[in-house]
Structures are given as C-alpha cells and as structure tokens.
Design a protein around this motif. Structure first.
Motif, mmCIF file in Angstrom:
data_model
loop_
_atom_site.group_PDB
_atom_site.id
_atom_site.type_symbol
_atom_site.label_atom_id
_atom_site.label_comp_id
_atom_site.label_asym_id
_atom_site.label_seq_id
_atom_site.Cartn_x
_atom_site.Cartn_y
_atom_site.Cartn_z
ATOM 1 N N CYS A 187 7.218 -4.630 -17.357
ATOM 2 C CA CYS A 187 7.368 -6.130 -17.494
ATOM 3 C C CYS A 187 8.386 -6.556 -16.225
ATOM 4 C CB CYS A 187 7.870 -6.730 -18.672
ATOM 5 S SG CYS A 187 9.588 -6.200 -19.118
ATOM 6 N N VAL A 188 9.205 -6.002 -15.668
ATOM 7 C CA VAL A 188 9.906 -6.383 -14.764
ATOM 8 C C VAL A 188 9.840 -5.451 -13.658
ATOM 9 C CG1 VAL A 188 11.362 -8.034 -16.107
ATOM 10 C CG2 VAL A 188 11.949 -5.607 -15.653
ATOM 11 N N SER A 189 10.365 -5.743 -12.360
ATOM 12 C CA SER A 189 10.647 -4.959 -11.065
ATOM 13 C C SER A 189 11.790 -3.865 -11.481
ATOM 14 C CB SER A 189 10.657 -5.799 -9.851
ATOM 15 O OG SER A 189 12.092 -6.810 -10.112
ATOM 16 N N LEU A 190 11.639 -2.874 -10.473
ATOM 17 C CA LEU A 190 12.469 -1.935 -10.824
ATOM 18 C C LEU A 190 13.998 -2.364 -10.365
ATOM 19 C CD1 LEU A 190 10.748 1.311 -9.148
ATOM 20 C CD2 LEU A 190 11.342 0.644 -11.769
ATOM 21 N N GLN A 191 14.107 -3.350 -9.334
ATOM 22 C CA GLN A 191 15.381 -3.927 -9.035
ATOM 23 C C GLN A 191 16.117 -4.664 -10.120
ATOM 24 O OE1 GLN A 191 15.215 -6.444 -5.725
ATOM 25 N NE2 GLN A 191 17.354 -5.956 -5.362
ATOM 26 N N LYS A 192 15.180 -5.532 -10.817
ATOM 27 C CA LYS A 192 15.707 -6.158 -11.920
ATOM 28 C C LYS A 192 15.970 -5.425 -13.127
ATOM 29 C CE LYS A 192 13.495 -10.655 -10.615
ATOM 30 N NZ LYS A 192 12.207 -11.380 -11.108
ATOM 31 N N GLY A 193 15.324 -4.404 -13.253
ATOM 32 C CA GLY A 193 15.471 -3.464 -14.480
ATOM 33 C C GLY A 193 17.005 -2.646 -14.306
ATOM 34 N N VAL A 194 17.174 -2.215 -12.732
ATOM 35 C CA VAL A 194 18.408 -1.539 -12.541
ATOM 36 C C VAL A 194 19.575 -2.278 -12.643
ATOM 37 C CG1 VAL A 194 19.813 -0.222 -10.819
ATOM 38 C CG2 VAL A 194 17.239 0.062 -11.103
ATOM 39 N N VAL A 195 19.422 -3.703 -12.352
ATOM 40 C CA VAL A 195 20.665 -4.595 -12.616
ATOM 41 C C VAL A 195 20.886 -4.892 -13.855
ATOM 42 C CG1 VAL A 195 21.054 -7.058 -12.275
ATOM 43 C CG2 VAL A 195 20.145 -5.912 -10.095
ATOM 44 N N ALA A 196 19.770 -5.009 -14.740
ATOM 45 C CA ALA A 196 20.141 -5.069 -16.196
ATOM 46 C C ALA A 196 20.686 -3.892 -16.857
ATOM 47 C CB ALA A 196 18.536 -5.258 -16.827
ATOM 48 N N ILE A 197 20.140 -2.658 -16.419
ATOM 49 C CA ILE A 197 21.013 -1.424 -16.738
ATOM 50 C C ILE A 197 22.320 -1.340 -16.548
ATOM 51 C CG2 ILE A 197 21.054 1.168 -16.512
ATOM 52 C CD1 ILE A 197 17.897 0.973 -16.189
ATOM 53 N N GLY A 198 22.690 -2.003 -15.168
ATOM 54 C CA GLY A 198 24.163 -1.868 -14.810
ATOM 55 C C GLY A 198 24.928 -2.922 -15.484
ATOM 56 N N VAL A 199 24.420 -4.110 -15.920
ATOM 57 C CA VAL A 199 25.100 -5.001 -16.844
ATOM 58 C C VAL A 199 25.286 -4.337 -18.202
ATOM 59 C CG1 VAL A 199 25.070 -7.304 -17.995
ATOM 60 C CG2 VAL A 199 24.163 -7.201 -15.191
ATOM 61 N N LEU A 200 24.094 -3.808 -18.620
ATOM 62 C CA LEU A 200 24.210 -3.396 -20.186
ATOM 63 C C LEU A 200 25.550 -2.175 -20.054
ATOM 64 C CD1 LEU A 200 23.216 -3.056 -23.094
ATOM 65 C CD2 LEU A 200 21.476 -1.374 -22.339
ATOM 66 N N SER A 201 25.373 -1.208 -19.121
ATOM 67 C CA SER A 201 26.314 -0.416 -19.141
ATOM 68 C C SER A 201 27.794 -0.801 -19.001
ATOM 69 C CB SER A 201 25.906 0.794 -18.113
ATOM 70 O OG SER A 201 25.940 0.346 -16.980
ATOM 71 N N LEU A 202 27.941 -1.616 -17.910
ATOM 72 C CA LEU A 202 29.022 -2.494 -17.715
ATOM 73 C C LEU A 202 29.782 -3.140 -19.232
ATOM 74 C CD1 LEU A 202 31.030 -2.979 -15.486
ATOM 75 C CD2 LEU A 202 29.866 -5.326 -15.687
ATOM 76 N N ILE A 203 29.098 -3.591 -19.974
ATOM 77 C CA ILE A 203 29.624 -4.078 -21.276
ATOM 78 C C ILE A 203 29.852 -2.975 -22.054
ATOM 79 C CG2 ILE A 203 28.807 -5.622 -23.296
ATOM 80 C CD1 ILE A 203 26.952 -7.233 -21.439
ATOM 81 N N CYS A 204 28.921 -2.164 -22.392
ATOM 82 C CA CYS A 204 29.047 -0.834 -23.299
ATOM 83 C C CYS A 204 30.419 -0.099 -22.711
ATOM 84 C CB CYS A 204 27.953 -0.007 -23.240
ATOM 85 S SG CYS A 204 26.590 -0.720 -24.000
ATOM 86 N N SER A 205 30.456 -0.009 -21.596
ATOM 87 C CA SER A 205 31.624 0.926 -20.958
ATOM 88 C C SER A 205 33.162 0.287 -21.337
ATOM 89 C CB SER A 205 31.463 1.227 -19.792
ATOM 90 O OG SER A 205 31.251 0.193 -18.664
ATOM 91 N N SER A 206 32.991 -1.144 -21.062
ATOM 92 C CA SER A 206 34.117 -1.858 -21.225
ATOM 93 C C SER A 206 34.748 -2.039 -22.722
ATOM 94 C CB SER A 206 33.979 -3.288 -20.629
ATOM 95 O OG SER A 206 32.860 -3.939 -21.450
ATOM 96 N N LEU A 207 33.855 -1.920 -23.614
ATOM 97 C CA LEU A 207 34.051 -2.041 -25.037
ATOM 98 C C LEU A 207 34.601 -0.551 -25.669
ATOM 99 C CD1 LEU A 207 30.870 -3.780 -26.365
ATOM 100 C CD2 LEU A 207 33.303 -4.689 -26.247
#
Length: 221
Positions: free
Chosen positions: A7-27
């Motif tokens: 549904c989304v481009s690879l670049q946007k998907g990688v950015v979303a993965i980075g934000v998700l991993s950033l939240i999980c790693s901070s928690l």
C-alpha cells in the motif's frame, strides 16, 4: 518487492519501521533501565526477607539466593539495557538513511535486528520446552514481524544501490552545427559564406578587374 504492505512505498515503509522501532526501543530501554536500577535494591530486600520487584520482571528471592543465578540476572539486565540503547540509536540512523536515501545507514539496524530475532527465537524455544503457550505465541508473532521489517529494509537498501549504479543517459546529437552552417538548412547543408569573406575565381560572369599600375609620373598606363 516494490511496496511495503502493498500500500505504501518502500521509503515510507522504512520510515514507519524506524519510528515504530524507535518507540519500542525507548520503552524497553526505560523498562530494563528501571529493572537494572532496582536490581540491587531487590537483592538487598530479599536478604532482609522482603521482595521489592515493582515491575515483576526480576527473579524471585529463592532464585537470587543462588550466586550463579544472581550473576546471570545482572548480566541479562545490563545487556538488555545496552542492546536497546543501541537499537534506539540505530533506529534514528534508519530514519535518516531512509529520508536521505543512504543505504549505509540502514546496515546497523539490520545487523542488530538479526541479533534480536535470534534471541527471540531462542526465547521461543525455551518457552516451548517449558510449555508456556502465551510466551511461545508472543515470540512467534514478534519474530515474524521483525523478519518482515528486515525484509522491507533490505529491499529498500537494494533499491538505493540500484539507483546509484544506474547510468546517466547523456543526449547525443547526430549532427553538430558548424559556425558557418545555415541554421535553417537541412543536415549537412552548408550556407554560402558572405561575399566579403569568400574567394571567387575569375569566370565569364565575373571577369578579372584590370588594375592600372602607377608610373611615378602621374600618368597611368
């Protein structure tokens, strides 16, 4: 793979993965940091006969009575804090690399994610041996999600490398216009030079002009 989740481009998907991993790693970093900070207090409280495991993730007082178990617990907690600090930093690099299109910034996150997936699989094996169904199900879901994220990041890294190796097409022109070429003429047709710069041989239409030579006496021959 051309898109993330179809549904989304690879670049946007990688950015979303980075934000998700950033939240999980901070928690997780905050959680294990709190556990590391209360571990020694929990050990001292167990010696006094009172447990102070507020988060409920530390071993019990009976398990901490063994010296080897206490050493393993300390190593586990401090290693977890270090891993999630690195994962937090690598998540920032992942987002920057995805935005700027630099594949080199994606590699640290990929390497650490493979290590995390290996640890999750190992935890799932231990959960299956001890017949902890919910822990096994959580490990399976986490390993599948992390594997798909690594696959998306790897696909985007290959896409960046292909874009960098793509040759630059320079337009070529079949005919180079000369300085003396007629701009409105067809290819290969040269316009006639101006009369002031052309050399004309004497012909019947243009006879040679007779020039009288001076005699020095004021009389021309």
């Amino acid at each position: 793979m051309q898109k993330c989740c179809r549904c989304v481009s690879l670049q946007k998907g990688v950015v979303a993965i980075g934000v998700l991993s950033l939240i999980c790693s901070s928690l997780l970093m905050v959680g294990y940091g709190s556990a590391a900070g209360t571990l020694e207090e929990h050990v001292n409280a167990c010696r006094d006969g009172e447990a102070k495991d507020i988060m409920g993730i530390l071993p019990s007082c009976e398990e901490l009575a063994d010296t080897s178990t206490l050493l393993v617990a300390r190593i586990f907690v401090y290693v977890q804090v270090s891993v999630w600090i690195l994962f937090f930093i690598f998540s920032i690099l992942l987002i920057v690399g995805a935005v700027k299109g630099r594949s080199g910034l994606l590699i640290p996150w990929l390497v650490l994610s493979v290590v995390v997936i290996t640890v999750i699989i190992w935890a799932g094996v231990r959960a299956s041996l001890t017949r902890r169904t919910y822990d096994l199900l959580a490990c399976v879901i986490a390993s599948l999600v992390c594997s798909y994220c690594c696959f998306v990041v790897r696909a985007y890294s290959r896409f960046i490398k292909r874009q960098a190796l793509m040759p630059i097409i320079v337009p070529t022109y079949p005919h180079t216009r000369l300085c003396c070429e007629n701009p409105y003429a067809h290819a290969g047709e040269i316009r006639e030079l101006p009369p002031a710069y052309s050399f004309k041989t004497p012909t019947s239409n243009y006879p040679a002009k007779k020039i009288s030579l001076p005699t020095g006496l004021g009389v021309k021959i």
